[in-house]
Design a protein around this motif. Structure first.
Motif, short mmCIF file in Angstrom:
data_model
loop_
_atom_site.label_atom_id
_atom_site.label_comp_id
_atom_site.label_asym_id
_atom_site.label_seq_id
_atom_site.Cartn_x
_atom_site.Cartn_y
_atom_site.Cartn_z
N ALA A 166 -1.50 11.87 -7.43
CA ALA A 166 -2.24 11.61 -6.32
C ALA A 166 -3.15 10.29 -7.59
O ALA A 166 -4.35 10.05 -7.81
CB ALA A 166 -3.33 12.38 -5.70
N GLY A 167 -2.93 11.51 -9.04
CA GLY A 167 -3.38 10.93 -9.57
C GLY A 167 -3.09 10.24 -10.76
O GLY A 167 -3.66 9.73 -12.04
N VAL A 168 -1.61 8.86 -10.69
CA VAL A 168 -1.07 8.67 -11.11
C VAL A 168 -1.36 7.01 -10.30
O VAL A 168 -0.30 6.83 -8.41
CB VAL A 168 0.24 9.24 -10.80
CG1 VAL A 168 1.58 7.77 -11.47
CG2 VAL A 168 1.01 10.27 -11.89
N THR A 169 -2.25 6.19 -10.75
CA THR A 169 -2.35 5.17 -10.18
C THR A 169 -2.11 4.12 -11.04
O THR A 169 -1.83 3.87 -12.22
CB THR A 169 -3.72 5.32 -9.95
OG1 THR A 169 -4.30 5.51 -11.08
CG2 THR A 169 -3.71 6.03 -8.67
N ALA A 170 -1.62 2.23 -10.48
CA ALA A 170 -1.07 1.12 -11.00
C ALA A 170 -2.23 1.07 -11.23
O ALA A 170 -3.39 0.51 -10.58
CB ALA A 170 -0.22 0.31 -10.27
N ALA A 171 -2.82 0.04 -11.86
CA ALA A 171 -3.64 -0.90 -12.97
C ALA A 171 -3.64 -2.43 -12.91
O ALA A 171 -4.16 -2.94 -13.43
CB ALA A 171 -4.24 -0.61 -14.36
N GLY A 172 -2.13 -2.44 -12.32
CA GLY A 172 -2.01 -3.80 -12.34
C GLY A 172 -1.45 -4.58 -13.50
O GLY A 172 -1.04 -4.52 -14.71
#
Length: 250
Positions: A166-172
């Motif tokens: 859940a701590g790995v996300t995309a910044a775009g």
């Protein structure tokens, strides 16, 4: 991760495999390609043209092969499983996995991805060394490519250091967004000018620990890090030697 070093690799365009799932028991794959929401085992997939595999697809393919036990922790495709599944085929002196109608994931493809992901992981570890931290709680993947990478598969592959999925996300498109901010916001532009003067460059080629981090990161997900936080969310295979029996010395 796409066309340069991967068999069947291509840019993310219609027809490219972008998602992969492999059954742990039968070793049969399901794929989804850019341009359709149907998976390959859906009736709606009939007639879909598959032209290759893009970056997010090859990451998922190798991560799924690892989770299914086809690829060992050292990246070796286990040829002994050919007796269990016709998907595993001889390929010269090694073995390959037939992902979809002759589109193979070859041993050299796995090695190419290992080299690329190990370099990325080692770069992350060097930054962590400079900051004096051993773990990270969040990872932000920037760029269009980062937006399409599945966090769980990125962690299973060991693309980034261990972290809760859940701590790995995309910044775009972070670079494009930053450029627009600089153009449209004078106050933000002054802040940017101040921040860039404080940037510290870490040159991987001259870092003493780069080779150590790189070699460790060649393992899937890592040769020495057990990836405990990922393991709390995903059932990882037991750590075993790559798929060939050890010969006894006479």
């Amino acid at each position: 991760f796409e066309g340069a070093q991967v068999t069947g690799g291509q840019r993310a365009a219609p027809g490219a495999i972008e998602r992969v799932r492999i059954d742990r028991e039968t070793l049969e794959p399901r794929v989804r390609v850019i341009g359709t929401d149907a998976w390959s085992d859906d009736a709606a997939f009939a007639g879909t043209t598959v032209t290759g595999i893009c970056g997010s697809g090859i990451i998922e393919a190798i991560a799924e092969l690892f989770l299914a036990g086809v690829v060992a922790a050292d990246g070796t495709i286990d040829g002994s499983l050919a007796a269990r599944s016709p998907r595993i085929v001889p390929d010269g002196r090694t073995f390959a996995y037939d992902l979809h109608e002759g589109l193979l994931v070859r041993q050299q493809d796995v090695r190419a991805i290992q080299l690329a992901k190990a370099a990325l992981h080692a770069g992350c570890r060097l930054l962590m060394d400079h900051l004096g931290v051993e773990t990270v709680d969040r990872v932000r993947l920037a760029g269009a490519f980062g937006a399409y990478i599945d966090p769980v598969h990125a962690l299973v592959l060991g693309l980034v250091p261990d972290c809760a999925p859940a701590g790995v996300t995309a910044a775009g498109n972070a670079a494009g967004t930053g450029a627009r901010i600089a153009l449209l916001n004078v106050a933000a532009r002054r802040e940017i000018e101040e921040v860039v003067r404080r940037v510290e460059k870490v040159e991987t080629a001259v870092e003493p620990r780069f080779q150590e981090h790189f070699v460790g990161a060649m393992g899937i997900p890592h040769a020495t890090d057990p990836y405990a936080r990922l393991g709390a969310a995903v059932a990882l295979p037991a750590r075993v030697a790559a798929g060939r029996p050890t010969r006894r010395k006479r």
